[in-house]
Design an enzyme around this catalytic site. Structure first.
Site, PDB file in Angstrom:
ATOM      1  N   ARG A 239       0.983  -1.097  -0.033  1.00  0.00           N
ATOM      2  CA  ARG A 239       0.105   0.011   0.113  1.00  0.00           C
ATOM      3  C   ARG A 239       0.821   1.201  -0.082  1.00  0.00           C
ATOM      4  O   ARG A 239       1.955   1.518   0.750  1.00  0.00           O
ATOM      5  CB  ARG A 239      -0.922   0.060   1.402  1.00  0.00           C
ATOM      6  CG  ARG A 239      -2.088  -1.022   1.076  1.00  0.00           C
ATOM      7  CD  ARG A 239      -3.196  -0.419   0.044  1.00  0.00           C
ATOM      8  NE  ARG A 239      -4.283  -1.485   0.067  1.00  0.00           N
ATOM      9  CZ  ARG A 239      -4.446  -2.495  -0.797  1.00  0.00           C
ATOM     10  NH1 ARG A 239      -3.469  -2.927  -1.729  1.00  0.00           N
ATOM     11  NH2 ARG A 239      -5.347  -3.160  -0.702  1.00  0.00           N
ATOM     12  N   GLU A 268      -2.530   7.551  -4.267  1.00  0.00           N
ATOM     13  CA  GLU A 268      -3.110   6.982  -5.554  1.00  0.00           C
ATOM     14  C   GLU A 268      -4.530   7.390  -5.937  1.00  0.00           C
ATOM     15  O   GLU A 268      -5.403   7.550  -5.133  1.00  0.00           O
ATOM     16  CB  GLU A 268      -3.268   5.392  -5.114  1.00  0.00           C
ATOM     17  CG  GLU A 268      -3.179   4.399  -6.247  1.00  0.00           C
ATOM     18  CD  GLU A 268      -2.960   3.068  -5.763  1.00  0.00           C
ATOM     19  OE1 GLU A 268      -2.169   2.999  -5.007  1.00  0.00           O
ATOM     20  OE2 GLU A 268      -3.552   2.189  -6.142  1.00  0.00           O
ATOM     21  N   HIS A 286      -1.082  -0.321  -9.781  1.00  0.00           N
ATOM     22  CA  HIS A 286      -1.798  -1.128  -8.836  1.00  0.00           C
ATOM     23  C   HIS A 286      -2.200  -2.479  -9.371  1.00  0.00           C
ATOM     24  O   HIS A 286      -3.467  -2.722  -9.689  1.00  0.00           O
ATOM     25  CB  HIS A 286      -3.012  -0.409  -8.113  1.00  0.00           C
ATOM     26  CG  HIS A 286      -3.081  -1.243  -6.830  1.00  0.00           C
ATOM     27  ND1 HIS A 286      -3.539  -0.306  -5.692  1.00  0.00           N
ATOM     28  CD2 HIS A 286      -3.064  -2.390  -6.253  1.00  0.00           C
ATOM     29  CE1 HIS A 286      -3.536  -0.988  -4.555  1.00  0.00           C
ATOM     30  NE2 HIS A 286      -3.344  -2.382  -5.140  1.00  0.00           N
TER      31      HIS A 286
HETATM   32  C1  GLV Z   1      -4.960  -5.344  -3.863  1.00  0.00           C
HETATM   33  O1  GLV Z   1      -4.312  -4.271  -3.707  1.00  0.00           O
HETATM   34  C2  GLV Z   1      -5.326  -6.141  -2.877  1.00  0.00           C
HETATM   35  O2  GLV Z   1      -5.217  -5.601  -1.542  1.00  0.00           O
HETATM   36  O3  GLV Z   1      -5.741  -7.256  -3.231  1.00  0.00           O
END
Ligand code: GLV
Ligand code: GLV
Length: 322
Positions: A239, A268, A286
Site C-alpha cells: 500500500r 493513489e 496497482h
Molecule cells: C490489492 O491491492 C489487494 O489488496 O488485493
C-alpha cells in the site's frame, strides 16, 4: 424462496463468480469507474451482500444504510478501506481474499527487482530513442540478483511467496522483518529475522509486504530510506502510504539508493511530484494481482464467503476480526 440479492459495486471480471450467479440474484455495477457515494449507499440499501473493492470506503454509514446487509466481501487482500470494528458493531460480516494469489503479487515484486537490477527500462528507452548503434561491453551494466540479499518486510502469504521465488529460484539470501517469527521460511529457505534497521542496512533489494495500519504508515520514512545501501532498490506492491513517497523521490534524485519499483502510491492514483520523471523507477498502476489466475481466485473466494453467509447460514471462511 426468493434468491438473496448480491450487488457487486464495481465492474469486476466474471471468472470465479459462476456459483454466485447460480445461487443468488446478482447485480453488477456497469461502468468501469467507481460508483458515487450515493450510488454505493443505495446498493447497500437493497442488498443482502455486497462485493466492494479497495477504492470504496466501507464504514458505519454504509452498514447503517444496509438494512438487510449481512456481509461485505472485499475483492482484495488488503482491507484498509474497511472499518472492521464498525462492521462488528453493526453485526455485518466483512471478508477479504487471501490465498495462493499472494504468489501473483510476489511475481510482480520479483519482476520489478529484475527490471531494476538489469536496467531493462533504461535499455528499452535507449532503443526507442534510436541510440543503439553498436554492441558496447560497457553499456548499461547492471547487477545479478543471484547471491544478493533480499530484505522482505512482512512475511504473510505474499512475503512468503516471494521468499520461495527469490531464494528457491534466484539463490538470493533472505532477511526478513515481521512482528511474528516465521519458522517455516527460516527452516526451508534459510531466511533470517532481523530488525528493520538491520534489514535496510544489509539488503541489496527491499520489498514491502505489510498491510496498511496506523503502525505501518510511513514505516519507510526518510530516516529509514537513508539507511539503505547506495546500490539497493526498493519495491512496494503493498500500500502506498507505507512509504514516504516525497522522501523517496528525494533519495532517488540524490542517488542515495539505486532505484525503486512501485505498484502503489501514497496518494493513489496521483504520484509524488517528480517521481515519473526519474529514470531509475518502474511504475505500474496497482496491477500486481491483475492476472486472470489471481482475479479468478479472488472472485471464487468472495463468492464462497457470500455463500457461506447467505446460502449455508454460517460464519464466512475469511471473516475479518476487529
Ligand atoms: C490489492 O491491492 C489487494 O489488496 O488485493
Ligand atoms: C553477448 O552477447 C555475448 O555473447 O557474450
Amino acid at each position: 424462496m426468493k434468491k438473496p440479492l448480491v450487488v457487486i459495486v464495481r465492474n469486476i471480471p466474471k471468472q470465479g463468480l459462476e456459483e454466485l450467479y447460480k445461487h443468488c440474484r446478482v447485480i453488477m455495477h456497469k461502468d468501469s469507474t467507481p460508483p458515487t457515494r450515493a450510488q454505493l449507499l443505495s446498493y447497500a440499501k437493497k442488498a443482502d451482500a455486497i462485493v466492494t473493492v479497495l477504492t470504496e470506503k466501507v464504514d458505519a454509514e454504509l452498514f447503517a444504510a444496509g438494512k438487510n446487509l449481512k456481509i461485505v466481501a472485499n475483492y482484495a487482500v488488503g482491507y484498509d478501506n474497511m472499518d472492521v470494528l464498525a462492521a462488528h458493531r453493526a453485526g455485518v460480516y466483512v471478508t477479504n481474499t487471501p490465498g495462493d494469489l499472494g504468489a501473483s503479487v510476489a511475481e510482480h515484486a520479483m519482476g520489478m527487482i529484475l527490471v531494476l537490477s538489469k536496467k531493462m527500462l533504461q535499455g528499452d528507452s535507449f532503443i526507442r530513442a534510436n541510440k543503439y548503434k553498436a554492441w558496447d561491453p560497457n553499456l548499461l551494466l547492471g547487477n545479478d540478483v543471484r547471491g544478493k540479499t533480499l530484505g522482505i518486510i512482512g512475511v504473510g502469504n505474499i512475503g512468503s511467496a516471494l521468499v520461495k521465488i527469490a531464494q528457491g529460484g534466484f539463490g538470493m539470501k533472505i532477511l526478513y522483518h515481521d512482528i511474528i517469527r516465521n519458522k517455516k521460511i527460516e527452516q526451508e529457505h534459510q531466511a533470517k529475522r532481523v530488525s528493520l534497521s538491520d534489514l535496510l542496512k544489509a539488503s541489496d533489494a527491499v520489498s514491502v509486504h505489510v498491510p496498511l495500519l496506523p503502525a505501518t504508515r510511513h514505516l519507510i520514512s526518510a530516516k529509514k530510506l537513508n539507511m539503505m545501501k547506495k546500490t539497493a532498490v526498493l519495491v512496494n506492491t503493498a500500500r502506498g502510504p507505507i512509504v514516504d513517497e516525497k522522501a523517496l523521490v528525494r533519495v532517488l534524485r540524490a542517488n542515495s539508493i539505486a532505484g525503486a519499483g512501485l505498484d502503489v502510491f501514497e496518494f493513489e492514483p496521483k504520484t509524488a511530484p517528480g517521481l515519473s520523471k526519474l529514470p531509475n523507477v518502474v511504475l505500474t498502476p496497482h496491477i500486481a494481482s491483475a492476472t486472470v489466475e489471481a482475479r479468478t481466485q479472488m472472485g471464487e473466494i468472495a463468492s464462497q464467503n457470500i455463500q457461506d453467509v447467505l446460502i449455508r447460514n454460517k460464519k464466512p471462511r475469511n471473516a475479518l476480526e476487529a
